[in-house]
Design a protein around this motif. Structure first.
Motif, PDB file in Angstrom:
ATOM      1  N   THR A  78       0.918  -1.330   0.060  1.00 12.39           N
ATOM      2  CA  THR A  78       0.200   0.000  -0.116  1.00 12.39           C
ATOM      3  C   THR A  78       0.922   1.296   0.014  1.00 12.39           C
ATOM      4  O   THR A  78       1.890   1.403   0.681  1.00 12.39           O
ATOM      5  N   LEU A  79       0.760   2.005  -0.807  1.00  9.36           N
ATOM      6  CA  LEU A  79       1.367   3.592  -0.833  1.00  9.36           C
ATOM      7  C   LEU A  79       0.742   4.395   0.074  1.00  9.36           C
ATOM      8  O   LEU A  79      -0.458   4.746   0.248  1.00  9.36           O
ATOM      9  N   VAL A  80       1.419   4.925   0.976  1.00  2.94           N
ATOM     10  CA  VAL A  80       0.862   6.055   1.960  1.00  2.94           C
ATOM     11  C   VAL A  80       1.785   7.015   2.253  1.00  2.94           C
ATOM     12  O   VAL A  80       2.763   7.182   1.659  1.00  2.94           O
ATOM     13  N   THR A  81       1.160   7.793   2.943  1.00  4.65           N
ATOM     14  CA  THR A  81       2.052   8.864   3.449  1.00  4.65           C
ATOM     15  C   THR A  81       2.590   8.745   4.847  1.00  4.65           C
ATOM     16  O   THR A  81       1.977   8.739   5.865  1.00  4.65           O
ATOM     17  N   PHE A 110       4.121   0.983   2.639  1.00  2.00           N
ATOM     18  CA  PHE A 110       3.672   0.892   4.037  1.00  2.00           C
ATOM     19  C   PHE A 110       4.684   0.214   4.693  1.00  2.00           C
ATOM     20  O   PHE A 110       5.157   0.691   5.595  1.00  2.00           O
ATOM     21  N   ASN A 111       5.450  -0.794   3.958  1.00  3.44           N
ATOM     22  CA  ASN A 111       6.146  -1.575   4.722  1.00  3.44           C
ATOM     23  C   ASN A 111       7.751  -1.106   5.042  1.00  3.44           C
ATOM     24  O   ASN A 111       8.529  -1.553   5.800  1.00  3.44           O
ATOM     25  N   ALA A 171      -2.760   1.126  -7.586  1.00  6.15           N
ATOM     26  CA  ALA A 171      -2.255   2.383  -7.589  1.00  6.15           C
ATOM     27  C   ALA A 171      -2.247   3.096  -8.993  1.00  6.15           C
ATOM     28  O   ALA A 171      -1.754   2.520  -9.775  1.00  6.15           O
ATOM     29  N   PRO A 172      -2.769   4.478  -9.356  1.00  5.52           N
ATOM     30  CA  PRO A 172      -2.661   4.936 -10.450  1.00  5.52           C
ATOM     31  C   PRO A 172      -1.258   5.169 -11.074  1.00  5.52           C
ATOM     32  O   PRO A 172      -0.932   5.097 -12.217  1.00  5.52           O
ATOM     33  N   SER A 173      -0.288   5.169 -10.050  1.00  5.05           N
ATOM     34  CA  SER A 173       1.049   5.354 -10.625  1.00  5.05           C
ATOM     35  C   SER A 173       1.713   4.303 -10.600  1.00  5.05           C
ATOM     36  O   SER A 173       2.965   4.373 -11.360  1.00  5.05           O
ATOM     37  N   ALA A 213      -5.340   3.087  -0.811  1.00  2.00           N
ATOM     38  CA  ALA A 213      -6.538   3.104  -0.042  1.00  2.00           C
ATOM     39  C   ALA A 213      -7.769   3.180  -1.138  1.00  2.00           C
ATOM     40  O   ALA A 213      -7.796   4.317  -1.660  1.00  2.00           O
ATOM     41  N   LEU A 214      -8.738   2.555  -1.068  1.00  2.00           N
ATOM     42  CA  LEU A 214     -10.132   2.814  -1.782  1.00  2.00           C
ATOM     43  C   LEU A 214     -10.866   3.766  -0.927  1.00  2.00           C
ATOM     44  O   LEU A 214     -11.348   3.150   0.109  1.00  2.00           O
ATOM     45  N   GLU A 215     -11.357   4.842  -1.433  1.00  3.39           N
ATOM     46  CA  GLU A 215     -12.214   5.584  -0.674  1.00  3.39           C
ATOM     47  C   GLU A 215     -13.572   5.777  -1.443  1.00  3.39           C
ATOM     48  O   GLU A 215     -13.687   5.704  -2.588  1.00  3.39           O
ATOM     49  N   PRO A 216     -14.653   6.118  -0.448  1.00  6.61           N
ATOM     50  CA  PRO A 216     -14.409   6.313   0.941  1.00  6.61           C
ATOM     51  C   PRO A 216     -14.654   4.938   1.772  1.00  6.61           C
ATOM     52  O   PRO A 216     -14.610   5.144   3.009  1.00  6.61           O
ATOM     53  N   GLU A 217     -14.266   3.759   1.160  1.00  7.48           N
ATOM     54  CA  GLU A 217     -14.547   2.558   2.215  1.00  7.48           C
ATOM     55  C   GLU A 217     -13.622   2.547   2.959  1.00  7.48           C
ATOM     56  O   GLU A 217     -13.793   2.170   4.273  1.00  7.48           O
ATOM     57  N   ALA A 218     -12.380   3.114   2.929  1.00  3.90           N
ATOM     58  CA  ALA A 218     -11.196   2.495   3.901  1.00  3.90           C
ATOM     59  C   ALA A 218     -11.627   3.481   5.059  1.00  3.90           C
ATOM     60  O   ALA A 218     -11.489   3.380   6.220  1.00  3.90           O
ATOM     61  N   THR A 219     -11.720   4.871   4.599  1.00  6.08           N
ATOM     62  CA  THR A 219     -12.360   5.922   5.805  1.00  6.08           C
ATOM     63  C   THR A 219     -13.456   5.514   6.700  1.00  6.08           C
ATOM     64  O   THR A 219     -13.400   5.575   7.911  1.00  6.08           O
ATOM     65  N   GLU A 220     -14.374   4.784   5.895  1.00  6.14           N
ATOM     66  CA  GLU A 220     -15.693   4.367   6.637  1.00  6.14           C
ATOM     67  C   GLU A 220     -15.231   3.385   7.475  1.00  6.14           C
ATOM     68  O   GLU A 220     -15.735   3.010   8.825  1.00  6.14           O
ATOM     69  N   LEU A 221     -14.243   2.484   7.314  1.00  4.75           N
ATOM     70  CA  LEU A 221     -13.806   1.435   8.239  1.00  4.75           C
ATOM     71  C   LEU A 221     -13.368   1.711   9.257  1.00  4.75           C
ATOM     72  O   LEU A 221     -13.340   1.479  10.373  1.00  4.75           O
TER      73      LEU A 221
END
Length: 358
Positions: free
Chosen positions: A124-127, A142-143, A309-311, A318-326
Protein backbone atom coordinates in the motif's frame (compact mmCIF):
# COMPACT_ATOMS: atom_id res chain seq x y z
CA UNK A 1 5.98 -13.12 7.46
CA UNK A 2 6.79 -12.39 3.88
CA UNK A 3 9.74 -12.39 1.54
CA UNK A 4 11.56 -9.13 0.83
CA UNK A 5 10.59 -8.76 -2.81
CA UNK A 6 8.47 -5.73 -3.49
CA UNK A 7 7.56 -6.71 -7.04
CA UNK A 8 4.13 -8.08 -6.25
CA UNK A 9 1.41 -7.52 -8.84
CA UNK A 10 -1.88 -6.23 -7.50
CA UNK A 11 -4.83 -6.71 -9.80
CA UNK A 12 -7.95 -6.93 -7.72
CA UNK A 13 -9.69 -6.05 -4.52
CA UNK A 14 -9.10 -8.21 -1.44
CA UNK A 15 -10.81 -11.58 -1.13
CA UNK A 16 -12.97 -12.74 1.72
CA UNK A 17 -11.21 -13.38 4.97
CA UNK A 18 -14.10 -15.64 6.13
CA UNK A 19 -14.34 -16.75 9.77
CA UNK A 20 -10.74 -16.10 10.61
CA UNK A 21 -8.39 -16.37 13.52
CA UNK A 22 -7.58 -15.12 16.88
CA UNK A 23 -4.06 -14.39 15.67
CA UNK A 24 -0.61 -15.64 16.40
CA UNK A 25 -0.31 -13.15 19.22
CA UNK A 26 -3.32 -14.66 20.92
CA UNK A 27 -1.96 -18.15 20.37
CA UNK A 28 1.20 -17.03 22.11
CA UNK A 29 -0.71 -15.50 24.99
CA UNK A 30 -3.03 -18.49 25.28
CA UNK A 31 -0.03 -20.75 25.84
CA UNK A 32 1.05 -18.49 28.68
CA UNK A 33 -2.33 -18.38 30.40
CA UNK A 34 -1.66 -21.71 32.05
CA UNK A 35 1.97 -21.08 32.99
CA UNK A 36 1.27 -20.06 36.58
CA UNK A 37 2.55 -23.31 38.07
CA UNK A 38 5.98 -23.35 36.43
CA UNK A 39 7.76 -21.96 39.50
CA UNK A 40 9.71 -18.80 40.25
CA UNK A 41 12.84 -19.63 38.24
CA UNK A 42 10.93 -20.72 35.15
CA UNK A 43 8.71 -17.64 35.41
CA UNK A 44 11.82 -15.44 35.57
CA UNK A 45 13.37 -17.24 32.61
CA UNK A 46 10.23 -16.81 30.49
CA UNK A 47 10.14 -13.10 31.37
CA UNK A 48 13.74 -12.80 30.22
CA UNK A 49 12.85 -14.26 26.81
CA UNK A 50 10.55 -11.41 25.82
CA UNK A 51 12.00 -8.52 23.82
CA UNK A 52 10.29 -5.14 24.20
CA UNK A 53 10.09 -1.70 22.60
CA UNK A 54 9.03 1.37 24.64
CA UNK A 55 6.70 2.80 22.01
CA UNK A 56 4.75 5.05 24.38
CA UNK A 57 7.86 6.96 25.47
CA UNK A 58 9.12 7.23 21.90
CA UNK A 59 5.86 8.62 20.49
CA UNK A 60 4.88 10.82 23.42
CA UNK A 61 1.57 12.67 23.25
CA UNK A 62 1.49 13.35 19.49
CA UNK A 63 -0.87 10.51 18.67
CA UNK A 64 -4.58 9.57 18.80
CA UNK A 65 -6.11 9.52 22.25
CA UNK A 66 -6.38 6.21 24.05
CA UNK A 67 -9.85 4.75 24.48
CA UNK A 68 -11.54 5.38 27.81
CA UNK A 69 -14.18 2.69 27.33
CA UNK A 70 -12.09 -0.48 27.38
CA UNK A 71 -11.96 -0.92 23.60
CA UNK A 72 -8.46 -1.78 22.43
CA UNK A 73 -6.33 -1.83 19.27
CA UNK A 74 -3.33 -4.10 18.70
CA UNK A 75 -0.85 -3.94 15.82
CA UNK A 76 0.60 -7.31 14.79
CA UNK A 77 3.66 -7.21 12.53
CA UNK A 78 5.65 -9.97 10.83
CA UNK A 79 9.25 -8.89 10.30
CA UNK A 80 11.29 -10.08 7.31
CA UNK A 81 14.63 -9.49 9.07
CA UNK A 82 17.45 -11.83 8.01
CA UNK A 83 19.48 -11.25 11.18
CA UNK A 84 20.51 -14.12 13.43
CA UNK A 85 18.91 -17.40 12.40
CA UNK A 86 16.36 -15.79 10.10
CA UNK A 87 18.52 -16.04 6.97
CA UNK A 88 18.86 -19.80 7.46
CA UNK A 89 15.11 -20.48 7.55
CA UNK A 90 14.02 -17.80 5.06
CA UNK A 91 16.96 -17.57 2.67
CA UNK A 92 18.72 -14.38 1.69
CA UNK A 93 21.47 -12.55 3.53
CA UNK A 94 21.41 -10.08 6.39
CA UNK A 95 21.88 -6.61 4.93
CA UNK A 96 20.97 -4.90 8.20
CA UNK A 97 17.46 -3.95 7.09
CA UNK A 98 13.99 -5.31 7.83
CA UNK A 99 10.46 -4.54 6.71
CA UNK A 100 7.03 -5.25 8.16
CA UNK A 101 5.60 -7.38 5.40
CA UNK A 102 2.66 -8.69 7.42
CA UNK A 103 0.48 -6.18 9.25
CA UNK A 104 -2.81 -6.72 11.03
CA UNK A 105 -4.76 -4.21 13.11
CA UNK A 106 -6.95 -5.92 15.68
CA UNK A 107 -9.77 -3.90 17.21
CA UNK A 108 -11.32 -5.42 20.34
CA UNK A 109 -14.68 -3.99 21.33
CA UNK A 110 -15.52 -2.36 24.66
CA UNK A 111 -17.02 -5.55 26.12
CA UNK A 112 -14.16 -7.72 24.80
CA UNK A 113 -16.69 -10.01 23.15
CA UNK A 114 -15.85 -9.27 19.50
CA UNK A 115 -12.76 -8.48 17.44
CA UNK A 116 -12.26 -6.98 13.99
CA UNK A 117 -9.07 -7.99 12.17
CA UNK A 118 -7.90 -5.70 9.37
CA UNK A 119 -4.95 -6.72 7.19
CA UNK A 120 -2.95 -3.88 5.62
CA UNK A 121 -1.30 -4.96 2.33
CA UNK A 122 2.43 -4.37 2.48
CA UNK A 123 2.44 -2.75 -0.98
CA UNK A 124 0.00 0.00 0.00
CA UNK A 125 1.29 3.46 -0.92
CA UNK A 126 0.93 5.77 2.08
CA UNK A 127 2.03 9.08 3.50
CA UNK A 128 4.63 8.17 6.11
CA UNK A 129 4.94 10.68 8.97
CA UNK A 130 8.20 12.04 10.31
CA UNK A 131 9.87 9.41 12.49
CA UNK A 132 12.60 10.74 14.73
CA UNK A 133 15.22 12.29 12.46
CA UNK A 134 13.68 10.72 9.35
CA UNK A 135 11.53 13.14 7.37
CA UNK A 136 8.06 12.10 6.33
CA UNK A 137 7.33 11.08 2.75
CA UNK A 138 4.30 10.60 0.53
CA UNK A 139 3.60 7.83 -1.95
CA UNK A 140 5.91 5.34 -0.23
CA UNK A 141 5.21 1.68 0.51
CA UNK A 142 3.66 0.93 3.88
CA UNK A 143 6.20 -1.72 4.79
CA UNK A 144 9.11 0.72 4.54
CA UNK A 145 8.01 2.49 7.74
CA UNK A 146 9.52 -0.32 9.80
CA UNK A 147 12.71 -0.16 7.75
CA UNK A 148 13.01 3.60 8.31
CA UNK A 149 12.23 3.73 12.03
CA UNK A 150 11.52 0.27 13.40
CA UNK A 151 8.46 -0.63 15.44
CA UNK A 152 7.91 2.94 16.58
CA UNK A 153 7.67 4.30 13.03
CA UNK A 154 5.42 1.41 11.97
CA UNK A 155 3.03 2.18 14.83
CA UNK A 156 3.11 5.91 14.09
CA UNK A 157 2.37 5.27 10.41
CA UNK A 158 -0.58 3.02 11.22
CA UNK A 159 -1.97 5.55 13.69
CA UNK A 160 -1.62 8.29 11.05
CA UNK A 161 -3.41 6.14 8.46
CA UNK A 162 -6.25 4.98 10.68
CA UNK A 163 -6.81 7.60 13.36
CA UNK A 164 -6.67 4.72 15.86
CA UNK A 165 -4.28 4.55 18.79
CA UNK A 166 -2.39 1.26 18.89
CA UNK A 167 -2.61 0.20 22.53
CA UNK A 168 -0.29 -2.75 22.01
CA UNK A 169 2.30 -3.99 19.54
CA UNK A 170 3.42 -7.57 18.87
CA UNK A 171 6.06 -8.63 16.33
CA UNK A 172 7.12 -12.10 15.14
CA UNK A 173 10.08 -12.90 12.87
CA UNK A 174 10.78 -15.81 10.50
CA UNK A 175 12.85 -17.91 12.90
CA UNK A 176 10.45 -17.47 15.81
CA UNK A 177 7.51 -18.48 13.67
CA UNK A 178 9.22 -21.67 12.43
CA UNK A 179 10.35 -22.65 15.93
CA UNK A 180 6.86 -22.20 17.34
CA UNK A 181 5.37 -24.50 14.71
CA UNK A 182 8.03 -27.14 15.37
CA UNK A 183 7.41 -26.91 19.12
CA UNK A 184 3.75 -27.63 18.43
CA UNK A 185 4.74 -30.78 16.53
CA UNK A 186 3.64 -29.34 13.19
CA UNK A 187 0.41 -27.78 11.99
CA UNK A 188 -2.06 -29.47 9.65
CA UNK A 189 -3.52 -27.65 6.64
CA UNK A 190 -5.75 -28.80 3.81
CA UNK A 191 -5.25 -27.22 0.39
CA UNK A 192 -7.86 -27.30 -2.33
CA UNK A 193 -5.31 -26.69 -5.10
CA UNK A 194 -1.76 -27.80 -5.85
CA UNK A 195 0.83 -25.29 -4.63
CA UNK A 196 4.08 -25.08 -6.58
CA UNK A 197 6.19 -22.05 -5.73
CA UNK A 198 9.84 -22.23 -6.70
CA UNK A 199 10.52 -18.89 -4.98
CA UNK A 200 9.40 -20.05 -1.53
CA UNK A 201 10.33 -23.68 -2.20
CA UNK A 202 6.87 -24.96 -1.34
CA UNK A 203 5.40 -27.84 -3.34
CA UNK A 204 2.17 -29.38 -2.05
CA UNK A 205 -0.41 -31.51 -3.79
CA UNK A 206 -4.05 -30.68 -3.12
CA UNK A 207 -4.97 -32.45 0.08
CA UNK A 208 -4.10 -32.56 3.77
CA UNK A 209 -0.55 -32.00 4.98
CA UNK A 210 1.13 -31.66 8.38
CA UNK A 211 3.69 -28.91 7.95
CA UNK A 212 7.00 -28.59 9.78
CA UNK A 213 8.17 -25.17 10.90
CA UNK A 214 10.15 -24.64 7.68
CA UNK A 215 7.25 -25.81 5.50
CA UNK A 216 4.83 -23.62 7.44
CA UNK A 217 7.08 -20.61 6.88
CA UNK A 218 7.19 -21.38 3.16
CA UNK A 219 3.39 -21.75 3.19
CA UNK A 220 2.67 -18.33 4.70
CA UNK A 221 5.25 -16.68 2.43
CA UNK A 222 4.10 -18.25 -0.85
CA UNK A 223 2.39 -16.09 -3.42
CA UNK A 224 3.48 -17.33 -6.86
CA UNK A 225 2.11 -20.83 -6.32
CA UNK A 226 -1.54 -19.88 -5.81
CA UNK A 227 -4.12 -17.43 -7.12
CA UNK A 228 -2.96 -14.49 -9.21
CA UNK A 229 0.43 -14.27 -7.54
CA UNK A 230 -0.45 -11.15 -5.57
CA UNK A 231 0.25 -10.28 -1.96
CA UNK A 232 -3.52 -10.16 -1.38
CA UNK A 233 -3.76 -13.90 -1.98
CA UNK A 234 -0.88 -14.52 0.40
CA UNK A 235 -2.70 -12.58 3.13
CA UNK A 236 -5.49 -15.13 2.89
CA UNK A 237 -3.10 -18.06 3.32
CA UNK A 238 -1.60 -16.41 6.38
CA UNK A 239 -4.95 -15.79 8.01
CA UNK A 240 -6.16 -19.31 7.39
CA UNK A 241 -2.91 -20.78 8.69
CA UNK A 242 -3.17 -18.87 11.97
CA UNK A 243 -6.64 -20.27 12.49
CA UNK A 244 -5.21 -23.76 12.16
CA UNK A 245 -2.35 -22.84 14.50
CA UNK A 246 -4.86 -21.75 17.14
CA UNK A 247 -6.75 -25.01 16.82
CA UNK A 248 -3.49 -26.91 17.17
CA UNK A 249 -2.64 -25.13 20.45
CA UNK A 250 -6.11 -25.82 21.83
CA UNK A 251 -5.91 -29.54 20.98
CA UNK A 252 -2.67 -30.33 22.81
CA UNK A 253 -3.96 -30.92 26.35
CA UNK A 254 -1.10 -28.95 27.89
CA UNK A 255 -2.41 -29.15 31.45
CA UNK A 256 -1.46 -32.83 31.53
CA UNK A 257 2.02 -32.32 30.06
CA UNK A 258 4.01 -29.71 32.01
CA UNK A 259 7.22 -30.42 30.06
CA UNK A 260 5.48 -29.70 26.75
CA UNK A 261 3.81 -26.69 28.31
CA UNK A 262 7.13 -25.17 29.32
CA UNK A 263 8.72 -25.96 25.95
CA UNK A 264 5.92 -24.15 24.15
CA UNK A 265 5.88 -21.22 26.56
CA UNK A 266 9.65 -20.81 26.23
CA UNK A 267 9.46 -20.94 22.44
CA UNK A 268 6.51 -18.55 22.28
CA UNK A 269 8.05 -15.92 24.56
CA UNK A 270 11.33 -16.12 22.64
CA UNK A 271 9.52 -15.62 19.33
CA UNK A 272 7.92 -12.23 20.01
CA UNK A 273 8.76 -8.59 20.51
CA UNK A 274 6.12 -6.52 22.29
CA UNK A 275 5.51 -2.99 23.50
CA UNK A 276 6.93 -2.49 26.98
CA UNK A 277 3.49 -2.51 28.64
CA UNK A 278 2.93 -6.05 27.34
CA UNK A 279 6.47 -7.27 27.90
CA UNK A 280 6.09 -9.69 30.79
CA UNK A 281 4.49 -13.06 31.41
CA UNK A 282 2.08 -11.41 33.86
CA UNK A 283 1.00 -8.85 31.28
CA UNK A 284 0.63 -11.46 28.54
CA UNK A 285 -1.48 -13.65 30.82
CA UNK A 286 -3.70 -10.68 31.69
CA UNK A 287 -3.95 -9.80 28.00
CA UNK A 288 -5.00 -13.35 27.10
CA UNK A 289 -7.50 -13.50 29.96
CA UNK A 290 -9.16 -10.33 28.65
CA UNK A 291 -9.66 -12.04 25.27
CA UNK A 292 -10.99 -15.40 26.41
CA UNK A 293 -14.63 -14.58 25.64
CA UNK A 294 -13.83 -14.10 21.95
CA UNK A 295 -14.33 -17.18 19.76
CA UNK A 296 -13.83 -17.65 16.02
CA UNK A 297 -17.46 -16.81 15.33
CA UNK A 298 -16.96 -13.47 17.13
CA UNK A 299 -14.30 -12.25 14.69
CA UNK A 300 -14.78 -10.18 11.56
CA UNK A 301 -11.70 -10.20 9.33
CA UNK A 302 -11.20 -8.04 6.26
CA UNK A 303 -8.41 -6.44 4.25
CA UNK A 304 -8.18 -2.66 4.18
CA UNK A 305 -10.22 -1.57 1.14
CA UNK A 306 -7.74 -0.93 -1.65
CA UNK A 307 -7.40 -0.59 -5.38
CA UNK A 308 -4.55 -0.54 -7.90
CA UNK A 309 -2.40 2.57 -7.57
CA UNK A 310 -2.76 4.92 -10.57
CA UNK A 311 1.00 5.48 -10.49
CA UNK A 312 2.05 1.83 -10.39
CA UNK A 313 0.12 -1.34 -11.30
CA UNK A 314 2.26 -3.30 -8.81
CA UNK A 315 1.08 -1.20 -5.85
CA UNK A 316 -2.24 -0.41 -4.20
CA UNK A 317 -3.76 2.62 -2.51
CA UNK A 318 -6.61 2.92 -0.03
CA UNK A 319 -10.01 2.74 -1.72
CA UNK A 320 -12.19 5.66 -0.71
CA UNK A 321 -14.62 6.26 0.84
CA UNK A 322 -14.65 2.66 2.06
CA UNK A 323 -11.26 2.78 3.82
CA UNK A 324 -12.24 5.87 5.80
CA UNK A 325 -15.62 4.32 6.60
CA UNK A 326 -13.82 1.29 8.04
CA UNK A 327 -11.43 3.24 10.26
CA UNK A 328 -14.24 5.54 11.43
CA UNK A 329 -16.33 2.53 12.42
CA UNK A 330 -13.48 1.14 14.51
CA UNK A 331 -12.87 4.53 16.09
CA UNK A 332 -16.53 4.54 17.15
CA UNK A 333 -16.44 0.87 18.20
CA UNK A 334 -19.21 -0.15 15.82
CA UNK A 335 -19.51 -2.98 13.29
CA UNK A 336 -17.44 -3.11 10.10
CA UNK A 337 -19.57 -1.34 7.46
CA UNK A 338 -21.44 -3.44 4.93
CA UNK A 339 -19.76 -1.37 2.20
CA UNK A 340 -16.43 -2.85 3.31
CA UNK A 341 -17.70 -6.39 3.70
CA UNK A 342 -19.14 -6.24 0.19
CA UNK A 343 -15.63 -5.81 -1.23
CA UNK A 344 -14.53 -9.16 0.11
CA UNK A 345 -15.17 -11.75 -2.61
CA UNK A 346 -15.19 -15.44 -1.73
CA UNK A 347 -12.39 -17.06 -3.71
CA UNK A 348 -10.11 -18.93 -1.31
CA UNK A 349 -7.03 -20.74 -2.56
CA UNK A 350 -7.03 -23.10 0.40
CA UNK A 351 -9.10 -24.33 3.25
CA UNK A 352 -7.57 -25.22 6.57
CA UNK A 353 -8.27 -27.99 9.02
CA UNK A 354 -6.48 -28.72 12.25
CA UNK A 355 -5.65 -31.97 13.97
CA UNK A 356 -3.51 -32.96 16.91
CA UNK A 357 0.07 -33.42 15.74
CA UNK A 358 1.67 -36.68 16.67
Amino acid sequence: MEDKSNETPQHKLPRSRKRVLTLLAWATAAVLVICGGTGGYLYWKLNGNIKTVDINSALGSDRPAASTTGAMNILILGSDSRSGGNSKVAGGTDDGTARSDTAMVIHVNEAHTHADVVSIPRDTLVTRPTCGTKAGASGVMFNTAYEVGGATCAVKTVESMTGLRMDHYIEVDFEGFAKLVDALGGVTVTTTVDINDTDSGLHLKAGTHKLTGQQALDFVRTRHGVGDGSDLGRIELQQQFVKSLMSQVQSLGLLTDPVKLYELASTATSAITTDSDLGSVTSLVSFAESMKKIKSADITAVTMPNTTAPSDPNRVVALEPEATELWTALQNDVAVPESVKALQSADPATSVSASTAG
